[in-house]
Design a protein around this motif. Structure first.
Motif, PDB file in Angstrom:
ATOM      1  N   TYR A 145      -2.981   9.073 -24.139  1.00 51.87           N
ATOM      2  CA  TYR A 145      -2.514   7.768 -23.679  1.00 51.87           C
ATOM      3  C   TYR A 145      -3.019   6.632 -24.555  1.00 51.87           C
ATOM      4  O   TYR A 145      -2.252   5.753 -24.957  1.00 51.87           O
ATOM      5  N   ASN A 146      -4.310   6.640 -24.874  1.00 50.15           N
ATOM      6  CA  ASN A 146      -4.902   5.536 -25.640  1.00 50.15           C
ATOM      7  C   ASN A 146      -4.410   5.468 -27.081  1.00 50.15           C
ATOM      8  O   ASN A 146      -4.627   4.465 -27.759  1.00 50.15           O
ATOM      9  N   ASP A 147      -3.769   6.543 -27.554  1.00 47.22           N
ATOM     10  CA  ASP A 147      -3.269   6.567 -28.929  1.00 47.22           C
ATOM     11  C   ASP A 147      -1.783   6.266 -29.026  1.00 47.22           C
ATOM     12  O   ASP A 147      -1.224   6.223 -30.128  1.00 47.22           O
ATOM     13  N   LEU A 148      -1.126   6.077 -27.881  1.00 48.73           N
ATOM     14  CA  LEU A 148       0.315   5.855 -27.888  1.00 48.73           C
ATOM     15  C   LEU A 148       0.668   4.446 -28.333  1.00 48.73           C
ATOM     16  O   LEU A 148      -0.110   3.498 -28.144  1.00 48.73           O
ATOM     17  N   ASP A 149       1.857   4.309 -28.913  1.00 49.33           N
ATOM     18  CA  ASP A 149       2.414   2.989 -29.185  1.00 49.33           C
ATOM     19  C   ASP A 149       2.468   2.239 -27.845  1.00 49.33           C
ATOM     20  O   ASP A 149       2.924   2.796 -26.837  1.00 49.33           O
ATOM     21  N   PRO A 150       2.018   0.983 -27.791  1.00 54.11           N
ATOM     22  CA  PRO A 150       1.995   0.240 -26.521  1.00 54.11           C
ATOM     23  C   PRO A 150       3.332   0.208 -25.784  1.00 54.11           C
ATOM     24  O   PRO A 150       3.351   0.242 -24.538  1.00 54.11           O
ATOM     25  N   LYS A 151       4.443   0.182 -26.513  1.00 52.22           N
ATOM     26  CA  LYS A 151       5.741   0.127 -25.817  1.00 52.22           C
ATOM     27  C   LYS A 151       6.030   1.443 -25.098  1.00 52.22           C
ATOM     28  O   LYS A 151       6.623   1.458 -24.016  1.00 52.22           O
ATOM     29  N   PHE A 152       5.574   2.568 -25.657  1.00 49.59           N
ATOM     30  CA  PHE A 152       5.752   3.852 -24.991  1.00 49.59           C
ATOM     31  C   PHE A 152       4.776   3.995 -23.826  1.00 49.59           C
ATOM     32  O   PHE A 152       5.128   4.522 -22.766  1.00 49.59           O
ATOM     33  N   ALA A 153       3.543   3.510 -24.007  1.00 43.73           N
ATOM     34  CA  ALA A 153       2.562   3.532 -22.922  1.00 43.73           C
ATOM     35  C   ALA A 153       3.080   2.712 -21.734  1.00 43.73           C
ATOM     36  O   ALA A 153       2.916   3.102 -20.569  1.00 43.73           O
ATOM     37  N   ASN A 154       3.726   1.581 -22.032  1.00 42.43           N
ATOM     38  CA  ASN A 154       4.278   0.724 -20.982  1.00 42.43           C
ATOM     39  C   ASN A 154       5.402   1.436 -20.228  1.00 42.43           C
ATOM     40  O   ASN A 154       5.517   1.305 -18.998  1.00 42.43           O
ATOM     41  N   GLU A 155       6.222   2.191 -20.955  1.00 42.49           N
ATOM     42  CA  GLU A 155       7.286   2.957 -20.298  1.00 42.49           C
ATOM     43  C   GLU A 155       6.693   3.985 -19.338  1.00 42.49           C
ATOM     44  O   GLU A 155       7.185   4.181 -18.227  1.00 42.49           O
ATOM     45  N   ILE A 156       5.619   4.652 -19.785  1.00 44.97           N
ATOM     46  CA  ILE A 156       4.963   5.644 -18.924  1.00 44.97           C
ATOM     47  C   ILE A 156       4.342   4.968 -17.703  1.00 44.97           C
ATOM     48  O   ILE A 156       4.452   5.458 -16.573  1.00 44.97           O
ATOM     49  N   ASP A 157       3.695   3.817 -17.918  1.00 48.42           N
ATOM     50  CA  ASP A 157       3.094   3.075 -16.800  1.00 48.42           C
ATOM     51  C   ASP A 157       4.107   2.795 -15.703  1.00 48.42           C
ATOM     52  O   ASP A 157       3.758   2.772 -14.517  1.00 48.42           O
ATOM     53  N   ASN A 158       5.355   2.564 -16.105  1.00 55.60           N
ATOM     54  CA  ASN A 158       6.365   2.117 -15.149  1.00 55.60           C
ATOM     55  C   ASN A 158       7.314   3.212 -14.673  1.00 55.60           C
ATOM     56  O   ASN A 158       8.315   2.921 -14.011  1.00 55.60           O
ATOM     57  N   ILE A 159       7.016   4.470 -15.009  1.00 65.89           N
ATOM     58  CA  ILE A 159       7.770   5.571 -14.417  1.00 65.89           C
ATOM     59  C   ILE A 159       7.594   5.517 -12.908  1.00 65.89           C
ATOM     60  O   ILE A 159       6.495   5.309 -12.399  1.00 65.89           O
ATOM     61  N   LYS A 160       8.687   5.685 -12.191  1.00 65.88           N
ATOM     62  CA  LYS A 160       8.653   5.530 -10.739  1.00 65.88           C
ATOM     63  C   LYS A 160       8.469   6.856 -10.016  1.00 65.88           C
ATOM     64  O   LYS A 160       9.041   7.877 -10.373  1.00 65.88           O
ATOM     65  N   PHE A 161       7.622   6.803  -8.975  1.00 69.20           N
ATOM     66  CA  PHE A 161       7.427   7.917  -8.062  1.00 69.20           C
ATOM     67  C   PHE A 161       8.025   7.536  -6.714  1.00 69.20           C
ATOM     68  O   PHE A 161       7.849   6.402  -6.262  1.00 69.20           O
ATOM     69  N   THR A 162       8.691   8.484  -6.061  1.00 72.40           N
ATOM     70  CA  THR A 162       9.062   8.280  -4.672  1.00 72.40           C
ATOM     71  C   THR A 162       7.858   8.661  -3.828  1.00 72.40           C
ATOM     72  O   THR A 162       7.375   9.796  -3.890  1.00 72.40           O
ATOM     73  N   VAL A 163       7.349   7.697  -3.072  1.00 69.43           N
ATOM     74  CA  VAL A 163       6.170   7.922  -2.228  1.00 69.43           C
ATOM     75  C   VAL A 163       6.583   7.735  -0.775  1.00 69.43           C
ATOM     76  O   VAL A 163       7.082   6.676  -0.391  1.00 69.43           O
ATOM     77  N   THR A 164       6.400   8.777   0.018  1.00 70.46           N
ATOM     78  CA  THR A 164       6.688   8.700   1.444  1.00 70.46           C
ATOM     79  C   THR A 164       5.395   8.335   2.165  1.00 70.46           C
ATOM     80  O   THR A 164       4.406   9.074   2.081  1.00 70.46           O
ATOM     81  N   VAL A 165       5.401   7.191   2.822  1.00 72.07           N
ATOM     82  CA  VAL A 165       4.207   6.673   3.495  1.00 72.07           C
ATOM     83  C   VAL A 165       4.327   6.917   4.998  1.00 72.07           C
ATOM     84  O   VAL A 165       5.230   6.384   5.652  1.00 72.07           O
ATOM     85  N   ILE A 166       3.425   7.736   5.521  1.00 73.01           N
ATOM     86  CA  ILE A 166       3.412   8.053   6.946  1.00 73.01           C
ATOM     87  C   ILE A 166       2.688   6.928   7.689  1.00 73.01           C
ATOM     88  O   ILE A 166       1.606   6.501   7.289  1.00 73.01           O
ATOM     89  N   THR A 167       3.291   6.460   8.782  1.00 72.44           N
ATOM     90  CA  THR A 167       2.734   5.300   9.486  1.00 72.44           C
ATOM     91  C   THR A 167       2.253   5.600  10.891  1.00 72.44           C
ATOM     92  O   THR A 167       1.773   4.707  11.584  1.00 72.44           O
ATOM     93  N   THR A 168       2.394   6.840  11.351  1.00 69.68           N
ATOM     94  CA  THR A 168       1.909   7.209  12.678  1.00 69.68           C
ATOM     95  C   THR A 168       1.263   8.592  12.609  1.00 69.68           C
ATOM     96  O   THR A 168       1.599   9.406  11.745  1.00 69.68           O
ATOM     97  N   GLY A 169       0.323   8.846  13.535  1.00 69.94           N
ATOM     98  CA  GLY A 169      -0.176  10.204  13.643  1.00 69.94           C
ATOM     99  C   GLY A 169      -1.680  10.342  13.698  1.00 69.94           C
ATOM    100  O   GLY A 169      -2.426   9.533  13.144  1.00 69.94           O
ATOM    101  N   THR A 170      -2.113  11.402  14.379  1.00 66.25           N
ATOM    102  CA  THR A 170      -3.504  11.823  14.387  1.00 66.25           C
ATOM    103  C   THR A 170      -3.722  12.728  13.178  1.00 66.25           C
ATOM    104  O   THR A 170      -2.787  13.050  12.445  1.00 66.25           O
ATOM    105  N   ARG A 171      -4.957  13.179  12.986  1.00 65.94           N
ATOM    106  CA  ARG A 171      -5.217  14.112  11.888  1.00 65.94           C
ATOM    107  C   ARG A 171      -4.494  15.440  12.120  1.00 65.94           C
ATOM    108  O   ARG A 171      -4.032  16.064  11.173  1.00 65.94           O
ATOM    109  N   ARG A 172      -4.398  15.871  13.359  1.00 61.67           N
ATOM    110  CA  ARG A 172      -3.647  17.094  13.647  1.00 61.67           C
ATOM    111  C   ARG A 172      -2.183  16.908  13.275  1.00 61.67           C
ATOM    112  O   ARG A 172      -1.557  17.807  12.695  1.00 61.67           O
ATOM    113  N   ASP A 173      -1.619  15.749  13.597  1.00 65.71           N
ATOM    114  CA  ASP A 173      -0.228  15.468  13.237  1.00 65.71           C
ATOM    115  C   ASP A 173      -0.043  15.533  11.719  1.00 65.71           C
ATOM    116  O   ASP A 173       0.950  16.080  11.223  1.00 65.71           O
ATOM    117  N   LEU A 174      -0.996  14.978  10.980  1.00 69.49           N
ATOM    118  CA  LEU A 174      -0.892  14.980   9.523  1.00 69.49           C
ATOM    119  C   LEU A 174      -1.019  16.389   8.968  1.00 69.49           C
ATOM    120  O   LEU A 174      -0.332  16.756   8.010  1.00 69.49           O
TER     121      LEU A 174
END
Length: 222
Positions: A145-174
């Motif tokens: 990462y530290n050796d990459l061209d900054p424009k390519f590092a920036n592209e990697i920084d901004n790759i998107k992940f789909t994150v599902t955020v759970i908003t209810t539940g006990t530890r057993r539920d999780l």
């Protein structure tokens, strides 16, 4: 309790920063510690950079889950204190599924968990469009990462992940959610045992975590 959730798009650097700043808690009641070696990390990064890693990452919102327990069961429920303590320690999320992937991206960008690792030496199509792709070549001189061209590092920084955020539940539920997500995927014996939300099991895991260095000395010669 019924599970409610939200879908979000997080950038790679957002996910890695949360992990680096200790805002994501690993609950070993159902998630195992990091098991990937360098080659696993490299294989995942190759898939991620080429758009072939669309599987969502699942996390639970600590404050929202705590509040859901208070509404349904009251503040005397044992898990209310668990989530409340995590909030006081500064955690915002609990990893449900995706710990290895999260750690992989964090180490590639920041190297703060188990250290930096290089990409495989090859071409990567990291963005753009079908007809005008953004391609870079990881070479012997520029594959970390530290050796990459900054424009390519920036592209990697901004790759998107789909994150599902759970908003209810006990530890057993999780834990049940983790098991449901991984139906059809072979879990190792320890992960299966961890899914059983026994209080004594949590106490044992907590004891091991607190005394890991001493236990290593005791069992070194065994």
């Amino acid at each position: 309790m019924r599970t409610y959730y939200e879908h979000h798009d997080w950038s790679a650097v957002t996910l890695a920063t949360l992990m680096r700043n200790k805002k994501i808690f690993l609950d070993d009641a159902f998630q195992s510690y990091h098991r990937w070696v360098t080659e696993n990390n490299q294989q995942y990064m190759r898939s991620l950079l080429n758009g072939k890693a669309p599987t969502p990452i699942y996390v639970a919102d600590v404050e929202a889950c705590r509040n859901s327990i208070r509404l349904k069961y009251g503040e005397n429920h044992e898990d209310y204190k668990f989530f409340d303590d995590l909030l006081k320690k500064g955690y915002k999320y609990i990893t449900i599924d995706g710990n290895n992937r999260t750690r992989c991206v964090t180490d590639f960008i920041f190297g703060c968990l188990t250290g930096h690792f290089p990409l495989f030496e090859q071409d990567y199509e990291i963005g753009g469009s079908i007809t005008r792709p953004i391609v870079f070549t990881a070479t012997k001189q520029s594959k970390s990462y530290n050796d990459l061209d900054p424009k390519f590092a920036n592209e990697i920084d901004n790759i998107k992940f789909t994150v599902t955020v759970i908003t209810t539940g006990t530890r057993r539920d999780l834990a049940e959610l983790f098991d449901s997500i991984n139906k059809g995927i072979t879990l190792n014996a320890q992960e299966k045992r961890n899914c059983l939300m026994y209080t004594v099991a949590y106490d044992v895991r907590e004891c091991v975590a607190k005394n890991k260095s001493d236990l290593k000395l005791i069992f070194k010669g065994k």
